[in-house]
Write a protein that holds these residues in place. Structure first.
Motif, PDB file in Angstrom:
ATOM      1  N   LEU A   1       7.377   9.052  12.533  1.00 34.66           N
ATOM      2  CA  LEU A   1       7.239  10.128  13.504  1.00 34.66           C
ATOM      3  C   LEU A   1       8.572  10.688  13.971  1.00 34.66           C
ATOM      4  CD1 LEU A   1       4.497   8.536  15.797  1.00 34.66           C
ATOM      5  CD2 LEU A   1       4.152  10.153  13.925  1.00 34.66           C
ATOM      6  N   GLY A   2       9.627   9.941  13.758  1.00 29.18           N
ATOM      7  CA  GLY A   2      10.937  10.343  14.265  1.00 29.18           C
ATOM      8  C   GLY A   2      11.466  11.595  13.592  1.00 29.18           C
ATOM      9  N   VAL A   3      12.352  12.279  14.299  1.00 30.36           N
ATOM     10  CA  VAL A   3      12.988  13.482  13.768  1.00 30.36           C
ATOM     11  C   VAL A   3      14.462  13.196  13.526  1.00 30.36           C
ATOM     12  CG1 VAL A   3      11.370  14.996  14.944  1.00 30.36           C
ATOM     13  CG2 VAL A   3      13.498  14.354  16.091  1.00 30.36           C
TER      14      VAL A   3
ATOM     15  N   ARG B   1       5.520  11.884  23.737  1.00 36.13           N
ATOM     16  CA  ARG B   1       4.389  12.718  23.299  1.00 36.13           C
ATOM     17  C   ARG B   1       3.336  11.898  22.572  1.00 36.13           C
ATOM     18  NH1 ARG B   1       7.052  15.989  20.012  1.00 36.13           N
ATOM     19  NH2 ARG B   1       6.363  14.945  18.095  1.00 36.13           N
ATOM     20  N   GLU B   2       3.766  10.914  21.801  1.00 42.39           N
ATOM     21  CA  GLU B   2       2.858  10.167  20.931  1.00 42.39           C
ATOM     22  C   GLU B   2       2.402   8.834  21.502  1.00 42.39           C
ATOM     23  OE1 GLU B   2       1.682  11.423  18.196  1.00 42.39           O
ATOM     24  OE2 GLU B   2       2.996  13.181  18.020  1.00 42.39           O
TER      25      GLU B   2
ATOM     26  N   PRO C   1      15.983  13.640  21.133  1.00 39.76           N
ATOM     27  CA  PRO C   1      14.716  14.192  20.645  1.00 39.76           C
ATOM     28  C   PRO C   1      13.673  13.118  20.330  1.00 39.76           C
ATOM     29  CG  PRO C   1      16.555  15.331  19.622  1.00 39.76           C
ATOM     30  CD  PRO C   1      17.143  14.172  20.384  1.00 39.76           C
ATOM     31  N   ASN C   2      14.102  11.963  19.859  1.00 45.23           N
ATOM     32  CA  ASN C   2      13.135  10.925  19.510  1.00 45.23           C
ATOM     33  C   ASN C   2      12.498  10.270  20.730  1.00 45.23           C
ATOM     34  OD1 ASN C   2      12.865  11.061  16.724  1.00 45.23           O
ATOM     35  ND2 ASN C   2      14.739   9.883  16.375  1.00 45.23           N
TER      36      ASN C   2
ATOM     37  N   LYS D   1      11.565  12.142  23.239  1.00 40.66           N
ATOM     38  CA  LYS D   1      10.506  13.132  23.455  1.00 40.66           C
ATOM     39  C   LYS D   1       9.335  12.873  22.529  1.00 40.66           C
ATOM     40  CE  LYS D   1      13.501  16.887  25.122  1.00 40.66           C
ATOM     41  NZ  LYS D   1      14.761  16.135  25.178  1.00 40.66           N
ATOM     42  N   VAL D   2       9.631  12.479  21.284  1.00 38.58           N
ATOM     43  CA  VAL D   2       8.573  12.127  20.337  1.00 38.58           C
ATOM     44  C   VAL D   2       7.769  10.938  20.859  1.00 38.58           C
ATOM     45  CG1 VAL D   2       8.086  11.216  18.023  1.00 38.58           C
ATOM     46  CG2 VAL D   2       9.773  13.044  18.316  1.00 38.58           C
TER      47      VAL D   2
ATOM     48  N   GLN E   1      18.246  13.448  14.056  1.00 38.75           N
ATOM     49  CA  GLN E   1      19.067  13.713  15.232  1.00 38.75           C
ATOM     50  C   GLN E   1      20.519  13.873  14.826  1.00 38.75           C
ATOM     51  OE1 GLN E   1      16.604  11.252  18.683  1.00 38.75           O
ATOM     52  NE2 GLN E   1      18.425  10.335  17.839  1.00 38.75           N
TER      53      GLN E   1
END
Length: 331
Positions: free
Chosen positions: A270-272, A133-134, A126-127, A129-130, A274
């Motif tokens: 910004l990380g989510v 996107r950013e 997922p990170n 993808k972050v 995981q």
């Protein structure tokens, strides 16, 4: 999806755990040449079937797919066997030793109507993808520094004059093949195929690289990758733009993503969060692509793997690192 495994190391056990966590795969069988090792691994991982003959396993109707985590140089012949038996293959990184192996294996997969994937966990996180996107927040990119350096206990054997698989040209070992593919795959996922490639390795008496610096050139910026199996690093990865810098905790897993604004000097996380067992994300994606027949997603993963293999092969050969696999013709 019912799957089997080839290899009994910690990485195989980790993939089994991740596959179960995904809810998309069911472990049916394990393989080892040693009945004792196969039995022990099957008991530890609750596998109902044991194989000590690879051809028998490949022909078994009990499995739909296989995860291969054998020594690097064995990936190709084992993958071909399972593909010819119409089994999907998840091959642990590095997928193959060189481009000729990769291209032939993908041809065999196509001929038999099955999928072939490189199991490299960071590009499915997922990170990542972050980050994708950013990434534009950094403005025009000017440089990147990506690293994966981890001292291997097997280097102690090299210092004693031995040649363990991971430090052997016979088994397609070395720092770039084993660890460098993580930051390289991250770079290719974010920036695409580099225009230029240079590699400065530290060559060990075994003939492979214990560490090295890989430089990738892109229009207007340079990405520097450091990899090592003979030393550690505590330095995070960074991507530098004219407006800001991304600070990445690790190349694999991508544990955190922070944006540093060059003008305000402020930082934003910004990380989510995981899953700790981050191989789950690749298992979910592989199952999804197979079940949905998602060719565009599959073709993109094939493209990424080819660029990575092409880059590592060029870097090795220009540095005088020749694998036994490079000398072989393909059937």
């Amino acid at each position: 999806m019912k799957f089997g495994t080839v290899g009994t190391s910690w990485i195989t056990a980790a993939f089994i755990s991740a596959a179960r966590l995904s809810g998309k795969m069911e472990l049916k069988a394990v393989y080892s040449r040693s009945p004792e090792k196969a039995g022990k691994f099957a008991e530890e991982n609750k596998a109902p079937l044991i194989f000590t003959d690879l051809e028998e396993m490949a022909a078994s109707p009990e499995i739909d797919a296989v995860y291969i985590a054998s020594p690097n140089s064995l990936h190709y012949e084992q993958a071909i066997l399972f593909l010819q038996n119409k089994k999907h293959v998840f091959c642990e990184k590095p997928i193959f030793s060189n481009v000729k192996e990769l291209d032939q294996a993908f041809r065999v997969a196509e001929e038999n109507g099955v999928f072939l994937f490189e199991a490299i966990r960071n590009i499915h996180s997922p990170n990542l993808k972050v980050l994708k996107r950013e990434l534009g927040r950094a403005g025009t990119l000017r440089s990147a520094f990506l690293t994966y350096m981890s001292y291997s206990s097997r280097y102690d054997l090299v210092l004693k004059g031995e040649e363990p698989n991971i430090f052997s040209a016979k088994f397609s070992g070395g720092a770039l093949a084993d660890l460098g593919v993580y930051p390289l795959s991250l770079a290719v996922s974010l920036f695409g195929k580099p225009e230029g490639v240079t590699y400065s390795p530290v060559i060990l008496p075994t003939g492979v690289d214990g560490s090295g610096t890989l430089v990738l050139t892109y229009p207007g910026f340079v990405c520097t990758i450091m990899c090592s199996k003979i030393s550690d690093s505590t330095v995070p990865c960074e991507i530098h733009g004219e407006k800001g810098t991304f600070i990445i905790g690790d190349a694999a897993p991508i544990s955190s993503v922070t944006f540093h604004d060059s003008r305000t000097k402020e930082r934003e996380e910004l990380g989510v969060d995981q899953e700790e067992q981050d191989m789950m994300y690749e298992a979910v994606e592989f199952a999804r692509i197979i079940n949905e027949g998602d060719r565009p997603a599959y073709d993109e993963l094939k493209r990424l793997s080819r660029i990575v293999v092409e880059t590592t092969e060029q870097a090795r050969l220009e540095s005088g690192i020749l694998f036994e696999s490079d000398k072989k013709g393909l059937d």
